[in-house]
Design a protein around this motif. Structure first.
Motif, PDB file in Angstrom:
ATOM      1  N   LEU A 178      36.168  48.136  45.201  1.00 42.58           N
ATOM      2  CA  LEU A 178      37.134  46.817  45.114  1.00 42.58           C
ATOM      3  C   LEU A 178      37.863  47.105  44.436  1.00 42.58           C
ATOM      4  O   LEU A 178      39.788  47.506  44.259  1.00 42.58           O
ATOM      5  CB  LEU A 178      36.155  46.435  43.947  1.00 42.58           C
ATOM      6  N   ASP A 188      37.953  38.297  43.778  1.00 40.33           N
ATOM      7  CA  ASP A 188      37.508  39.419  45.420  1.00 40.33           C
ATOM      8  C   ASP A 188      36.157  39.884  44.039  1.00 40.33           C
ATOM      9  O   ASP A 188      35.066  40.484  45.715  1.00 40.33           O
ATOM     10  CB  ASP A 188      38.013  40.122  45.378  1.00 40.33           C
ATOM     11  N   SER A 189      35.867  40.236  43.554  1.00 44.40           N
ATOM     12  CA  SER A 189      34.545  40.676  42.835  1.00 44.40           C
ATOM     13  C   SER A 189      32.662  40.242  43.979  1.00 44.40           C
ATOM     14  O   SER A 189      31.923  40.581  43.567  1.00 44.40           O
ATOM     15  CB  SER A 189      34.162  41.128  41.655  1.00 44.40           C
ATOM     16  N   GLY A 225      39.912  47.016  38.012  1.00 41.28           N
ATOM     17  CA  GLY A 225      40.508  46.696  37.524  1.00 41.28           C
ATOM     18  C   GLY A 225      41.105  48.358  36.972  1.00 41.28           C
ATOM     19  O   GLY A 225      42.328  48.132  37.267  1.00 41.28           O
ATOM     20  N   THR A 263      34.791  43.785  37.313  1.00 41.96           N
ATOM     21  CA  THR A 263      36.460  43.418  37.222  1.00 41.96           C
ATOM     22  C   THR A 263      36.549  44.386  36.362  1.00 41.96           C
ATOM     23  O   THR A 263      37.986  44.931  36.285  1.00 41.96           O
ATOM     24  CB  THR A 263      36.187  41.871  36.654  1.00 41.96           C
ATOM     25  N   ASN A 271      47.344  41.081  40.628  1.00 42.64           N
ATOM     26  CA  ASN A 271      46.139  41.952  41.125  1.00 42.64           C
ATOM     27  C   ASN A 271      44.864  41.770  40.435  1.00 42.64           C
ATOM     28  O   ASN A 271      43.505  41.614  40.702  1.00 42.64           O
ATOM     29  CB  ASN A 271      46.688  42.938  41.154  1.00 42.64           C
ATOM     30  N   VAL A 272      45.000  41.976  39.092  1.00 43.16           N
ATOM     31  CA  VAL A 272      43.746  42.318  38.761  1.00 43.16           C
ATOM     32  C   VAL A 272      42.980  40.422  38.203  1.00 43.16           C
ATOM     33  O   VAL A 272      41.713  40.226  38.690  1.00 43.16           O
ATOM     34  CB  VAL A 272      44.030  42.500  36.316  1.00 43.16           C
ATOM     35  N   LEU A 316      41.169  40.390  41.395  1.00 49.70           N
ATOM     36  CA  LEU A 316      40.381  40.763  41.662  1.00 49.70           C
ATOM     37  C   LEU A 316      39.120  40.621  41.503  1.00 49.70           C
ATOM     38  O   LEU A 316      37.710  40.790  41.134  1.00 49.70           O
ATOM     39  CB  LEU A 316      40.249  42.008  40.929  1.00 49.70           C
ATOM     40  N   GLY A 375      41.948  50.871  38.848  1.00 52.51           N
ATOM     41  CA  GLY A 375      42.778  50.444  40.351  1.00 52.51           C
ATOM     42  C   GLY A 375      43.864  50.455  39.609  1.00 52.51           C
ATOM     43  O   GLY A 375      45.039  51.097  40.670  1.00 52.51           O
ATOM     44  N   ASN A 395      40.844  49.056  46.220  1.00 54.46           N
ATOM     45  CA  ASN A 395      41.561  48.035  47.720  1.00 54.46           C
ATOM     46  C   ASN A 395      42.337  47.479  46.501  1.00 54.46           C
ATOM     47  O   ASN A 395      44.179  47.754  46.927  1.00 54.46           O
ATOM     48  CB  ASN A 395      40.848  47.205  47.542  1.00 54.46           C
ATOM     49  N   VAL A 396      42.314  47.245  45.457  1.00 59.69           N
ATOM     50  CA  VAL A 396      43.855  46.733  44.428  1.00 59.69           C
ATOM     51  C   VAL A 396      44.551  48.092  43.953  1.00 59.69           C
ATOM     52  O   VAL A 396      45.766  47.353  43.820  1.00 59.69           O
ATOM     53  CB  VAL A 396      42.510  46.407  43.271  1.00 59.69           C
TER      54      VAL A 396
END
Length: 260
Positions: free
Chosen positions: A135, A199-200, A68, A64, A192-193, A196, A71, A138-139
């Motif tokens: 990731l 989402d991970s 992050g 993450t 978003n973080v 994330l 991202g 995406n983010v």
């Protein structure tokens, strides 16, 4: 629960925010280092797999954090590109955001891990790096829209005033526009973080041994899905709560209008 409200009333907003960031960060480190101990006290199937859950938790947090940071950098570049005066740069940025936001993250993870090495053999990555890249890309698309909106929200008069004082376009952006736009974009970036982190969990499809992968392995070996998934969800809840406290404190510290 907001940890900011627990500090002495006499403390300034900056002191409360700094204390919250420090306390939550320390708690996150402690969770990563010692989460196996409380898990080992639980009955089967959690207790015997405590070390595995601890290792999966650490991998999830690192995944993450890496994705992050990357991202945010990708989002910043894409946001600036979407506002560029040169049309092909804008079109490329628009295509990136459109394609990434319009396709499932699962497909993107599989594409980076399986398809990308076939298209560019020199870009063959490990499972962790592939997941981190997917990731981050995406983010980054979602961050780009948040940062772009923040840049557009800065009054044009401030840009004109900076230019009239002799600042170059780059100085105007870095010293005047970006600091204000980042504060405006911070709430969606924070969300978003935090998203994330959850989402991970999709990284398990390419073999990354993160938290959800461990949970799936343990339940497959013990045939006890209820306690395993309750434990997995509880760990995710602890991690997201800590990250929310850190991000909320950062947002509170940068709230120069003192709305809260």
């Amino acid at each position: 629960m907001n940890v900011l409200s627990l500090w002495p009333r006499g403390w300034t907003r900056q002191q409360r925010s700094t204390a919250t960031i420090a306390a939550a960060s320390a708690l996150l480190v402690l969770v990563m280092l010692f989460i196996a101990r409380p898990l080992a006290l639980l009955p089967e199937p959690i207790g015997p797999a405590a070390q595995e859950f601890a290792e999966g938790t650490r991998v999830t947090v690192w995944l993450t954090l890496v994705a992050g940071v990357l991202g945010i950098a990708i989002g910043l570049v894409a946001a600036v590109a979407k506002l560029a005066a040169f049309p092909p740069v804008r079109w490329a940025a628009d295509l990136y955001v459109w394609a990434v936001r319009g396709t499932p993250l699962l497909v993107q993870v599989l594409f980076v891990f399986l398809a990308l090495p076939m298209l560019a053999p020199g870009l063959r990555l490990s499972d962790f790096n592939s997941a981190a890249m997917a990731l981050a890309v995406n983010v980054g698309a979602y961050n780009a829209e948040a940062i772009r909106a923040g840049i557009l929200a800065v009054p044009r008069g401030q840009t004109e005033a900076a230019r009239s004082l002799g600042l170059s376009p780059l100085q105007t952006f870095t010293d005047v526009v970006f600091p204000q736009s980042f504060k405006i974009a911070l709430p969606p970036l924070v969300n978003n973080v935090v998203a994330l982190l959850k989402d991970s969990s999709l990284a398990y499809v390419i073999g990354v041994v993160e938290l959800s992968n461990i949970g799936n392995r343990v339940q497959a070996a013990t045939f006890q899905p209820v306690p395993v998934f309750i434990a997995t969800a509880s760990i995710y809840l602890v991690l997201t709560t800590i990250l929310t406290q850190i991000s909320g404190a950062i947002e509170h510290r940068l709230d120069v209008e003192q709305r809260r």
